[in-house]
Scaffold this motif. Structure first.
Motif, PDB file in Angstrom:
ATOM      1  N   UNK A  61      31.564  20.204  54.334  1.00  0.00           N
ATOM      2  CA  UNK A  61      30.187  20.551  53.983  1.00  0.00           C
ATOM      3  C   UNK A  61      30.111  21.675  52.950  1.00  0.00           C
ATOM      4  N   UNK A  62      30.972  22.682  53.066  1.00  0.00           N
ATOM      5  CA  UNK A  62      30.915  23.812  52.136  1.00  0.00           C
ATOM      6  C   UNK A  62      31.206  23.360  50.709  1.00  0.00           C
ATOM      7  N   UNK A  63      32.246  22.532  50.539  1.00  0.00           N
ATOM      8  CA  UNK A  63      32.556  22.023  49.204  1.00  0.00           C
ATOM      9  C   UNK A  63      31.431  21.133  48.686  1.00  0.00           C
ATOM     10  N   UNK A  64      30.890  20.310  49.569  1.00  0.00           N
ATOM     11  CA  UNK A  64      29.784  19.418  49.190  1.00  0.00           C
ATOM     12  C   UNK A  64      28.589  20.216  48.681  1.00  0.00           C
ATOM     13  N   UNK A  67      29.379  21.842  45.307  1.00  0.00           N
ATOM     14  CA  UNK A  67      29.358  20.880  44.200  1.00  0.00           C
ATOM     15  C   UNK A  67      27.917  20.571  43.784  1.00  0.00           C
ATOM     16  N   UNK A  68      27.029  20.401  44.757  1.00  0.00           N
ATOM     17  CA  UNK A  68      25.634  20.138  44.426  1.00  0.00           C
ATOM     18  C   UNK A  68      25.030  21.300  43.645  1.00  0.00           C
ATOM     19  N   UNK A  69      25.302  22.516  44.095  1.00  0.00           N
ATOM     20  CA  UNK A  69      24.650  23.687  43.515  1.00  0.00           C
ATOM     21  C   UNK A  69      25.299  24.159  42.220  1.00  0.00           C
ATOM     22  N   UNK A  70      26.645  24.105  42.163  1.00  0.00           N
ATOM     23  CA  UNK A  70      27.355  24.776  41.062  1.00  0.00           C
ATOM     24  C   UNK A  70      28.332  23.894  40.299  1.00  0.00           C
ATOM     25  N   UNK A  71      28.503  22.632  40.709  1.00  0.00           N
ATOM     26  CA  UNK A  71      29.509  21.750  40.121  1.00  0.00           C
ATOM     27  C   UNK A  71      30.911  22.338  40.251  1.00  0.00           C
ATOM     28  N   UNK A  72      31.139  23.040  41.345  1.00  0.00           N
ATOM     29  CA  UNK A  72      32.442  23.623  41.623  1.00  0.00           C
ATOM     30  C   UNK A  72      32.744  23.518  43.111  1.00  0.00           C
ATOM     31  N   UNK A  77      37.096  25.745  41.516  1.00  0.00           N
ATOM     32  CA  UNK A  77      37.547  24.642  40.667  1.00  0.00           C
ATOM     33  C   UNK A  77      36.361  23.792  40.217  1.00  0.00           C
ATOM     34  N   UNK A  78      36.308  23.487  38.929  1.00  0.00           N
ATOM     35  CA  UNK A  78      35.235  22.638  38.408  1.00  0.00           C
ATOM     36  C   UNK A  78      35.344  21.254  39.034  1.00  0.00           C
ATOM     37  N   UNK A  79      34.268  20.815  39.650  1.00  0.00           N
ATOM     38  CA  UNK A  79      34.220  19.469  40.242  1.00  0.00           C
ATOM     39  C   UNK A  79      32.743  19.065  40.358  1.00  0.00           C
ATOM     40  N   UNK A  80      32.293  18.095  39.582  1.00  0.00           N
ATOM     41  CA  UNK A  80      30.854  17.828  39.482  1.00  0.00           C
ATOM     42  C   UNK A  80      30.280  16.798  40.439  1.00  0.00           C
ATOM     43  N   UNK A 131      22.505  15.619  41.717  1.00  0.00           N
ATOM     44  CA  UNK A 131      23.459  14.752  41.021  1.00  0.00           C
ATOM     45  C   UNK A 131      22.805  13.958  39.897  1.00  0.00           C
ATOM     46  N   UNK A 132      21.618  13.414  40.173  1.00  0.00           N
ATOM     47  CA  UNK A 132      20.984  12.517  39.207  1.00  0.00           C
ATOM     48  C   UNK A 132      19.850  13.161  38.414  1.00  0.00           C
TER      49      UNK A 132
END
Length: 570
Positions: A61-64, A67-72, A77-80, A131-132
């Protein structure tokens, strides 16, 4: 990334040692188990083969959220793009942190074990906005797919892979990141430009990507997506054969072809950045991005959802962090006077340009018209002709809908006999009553079951059409949603001709050969279409026929005239 570190990185995957596989198989009998769909299998394969490096499983959940908020990811690490396993509520309620979940393919073959870390219910509207860029399905097809296909609960955890998903087609082209990187190293390719595509490629595409590769001093890795096809896409067998013909038109030893089972998100700039990171993991040093890369409306006449150039700008701004350079693609156009392709930006006002749209290409194939060599390569055209034969050699479906008593079955029988007389294609009659008796005998007449009945008819008709036959369908099919689904199932394989029998209700009641209207009026029968259950008229039928003053033969003649005009019969 040093050469030594790169080699070590690409040798990794998430497949466990065969001794561990034996142990997991022995223990799997008591594991909770889940069969994955095609969308989920695409993500699982790219996790296991490390195309999604540095992920070691489905996101927690934390990574999810990060990624939604910061694309990291949470480590910066950059992850969009979110990569999460979605599960039904019934499965989610049984899962607890630390427990194993066996992940299987659609046939029940175990591919991996997920050690559960977290189970949560995401806010899919927030997910869509991040995301969209919108949470409205009517604005973006990716949002509609998210809301319709994704289960309401997410599961995060680490993976132990037993096997990659099985593929029996084009196995030599389905190289993993480690294998692809090894190929580049063996060939001495220092700079490699990745190019992703989901469509067939022609002369303009060759000039476009060749120009980009030469400007970057790079070899080419053409990497088409072969995940799930969209409703209007070619089957991937045809696409891959076209790609194999396409690459023969490049200088020798300059190009490598590979396939990737990537689920398309259509998320614009985020999508472009995501795909660039994936190509870095495959060993590319550069990635080609168009101005409308990842846009859901790229390639058609609709206005683009994302700003032109936004995908290029986002990836360019993060080049140093993601360790891959962006090559901006320039649209090419054929200049007749010069007999060659030019970038659109270099075309002068007095230059005469020529182009053929995707719709025009399909029309030329269907009507057996010339496709000029300036537009496409002969080998590619030959492959396309196998998928798009002239209409008079295609299969097609005649889908007749209307109230009971409107003349559907009678028209269907006349058409069936006439088609049989022609002896050009196999013909199958799927009359409503026949289907109800032999294919849908267990269904009732609720809306859900009526839609399911039409869906079954659509599936059977699509198989007939795919095999170059004629399917004549004559159900009441009262709801637009199921008729649209049938159309979407059939049109990738051939023609779909919807005939609306618009005979008024009072005329249908006068005929009432089965006595259903009389029973409905007396209250002896419920759920009769047109009486106490609605009939939704087709929005855009190909043919509209009112049999009030037409004989069955005259109605059939209208159908045949239309089929001749459209090239389906000669």
């Amino acid at each position: 990334m040093s050469t030594e570190n790169t080699a070590n990185f690409y040798s990794e995957n998430l497949l466990v040692h065969f001794r561990r596989i034996d142990r997991l198989k022995q223990e799997a009998g008591v594991y909770l188990s889940m069969d994955l769909n095609q969308r989920q299998l695409c993500d699982l394969e790219l996790l296991l083969n490390r195309a999604f490096y540095p992920l070691v499983g489905f996101m927690n959940r934390a990574d999810y959220e990060s990624v939604l908020d910061n694309m990291r990811l949470t480590d910066g690490t950059v992850w969009p793009m979110p990569v999460c396993l979605d599960v039904p509520e019934a499965v989610a309620q049984k899962l607890h942190p630390g427990e194993p979940l066996a992940l299987r393919d659609e046939e029940g073959f175990m591919l991996a074990v997920l050690t559960v870390q977290e189970v949560w219910m995401p806010d899919l509207k927030r997910h869509a906005r991040a995301v969209f860029g919108t949470s409205r399905p009517d604005e973006h097809p990716g949002v509609g797919k998210l809301f319709q296909e994704v289960h309401p609960w997410f599961v995060g955890g680490t993976l132990e892979g037993l096997h990659l998903p099985l593929h029996y087609d084009f196995a030599d082209l389905r190289t993993s990141p480690a294998q692809t990187h090894r190929i580049f190293t063996q060939r001495g390719w220092r700079n490699v430009a990745g190019f992703q595509t989901e469509r067939h490629l022609h002369c303009a595409h060759r000039e476009m990507i060749l120009r980009g590769a030469r400007e970057a001093g790079a070899n080419l890795f053409i990497h088409p997506v072969v995940g799930r096809a969209g409703p209007n896409d070619l089957d991937h067998f045809t696409l891959v054969r076209c790609y194999q013909e396409f690459i023969t038109n490049f200088p020798r030893n300059m190009v490598q072809l590979g396939l990737i089972p990537l689920e398309r998100r259509l998320a614009g700039p985020r999508q472009a950045l995501f795909e660039a990171i994936i190509r870095r993991n495959y060993g590319c040093t550069h990635f080609m991005i168009s101005q409308d890369h990842g846009d859901p409306f790229a390639g058609d006449s609709r206005e683009r959802f994302y700003p032109q150039g936004a995908a290029q700008e986002l990836t360019k701004s993060l080049e140093d962090e993601i360790d891959i350079k962006m090559i901006p693609l320039q649209q090419m156009v054929y200049v007749e006077d010069k007999a060659q392709y030019f970038p659109v930006s270099q075309v002068e006002p007095d230059m005469k340009t020529k182009e053929i749209s995707s719709a025009e290409l399909k029309r030329r194939l269907e009507f057996d018209l010339e496709i000029p060599e300036w537009f496409s390569f002969p080998g590619v055209v030959q492959e396309l002709k196998k998928a798009y034969p002239p209409r008079h050699r295609q299969g097609f479906t005649v889908f007749i809908t209307g109230l009971s008593g409107a003349g559907k079955s009678t028209l269907a029988k006349v058409l069936y006999v006439r088609f049989m007389e022609m002896r050009e294609r196999p013909v199958t009659l799927l009359d409503g009553d026949i289907v109800r008796k032999n294919l849908s005998s267990e269904l009732d007449f609720t809306r859900a079951h009526r839609n399911l009945n039409v869906q079954r008819i659509g599936f059977v008709a699509s198989e007939i059409t795919k095999n170059r036959g004629i399917a004549i369908c004559a159900p009441i099919a009262p709801y637009e949603e199921s008729r649209s689904l049938a159309r979407d199932m059939i049109t990738p394989y051939g023609g779909f001709v919807e005939i609306f029998m618009s005979t008024p209700l009072d005329i249908c009641e006068q005929r009432d050969r089965k006595g259903i209207y009389a029973k409905a009026r007396s209250g002896a029968m419920k759920g009769v279409t047109g009486i106490d259950d609605p009939y939704e008229p087709p929005r855009n039928p190909e043919i509209n026929i009112d049999t009030t003053n037409l004989t069955p033969t005259e109605a059939a003649q209208e159908v045949f005239l239309f089929l001749e005009e459209q090239g389906y019969i000669r």
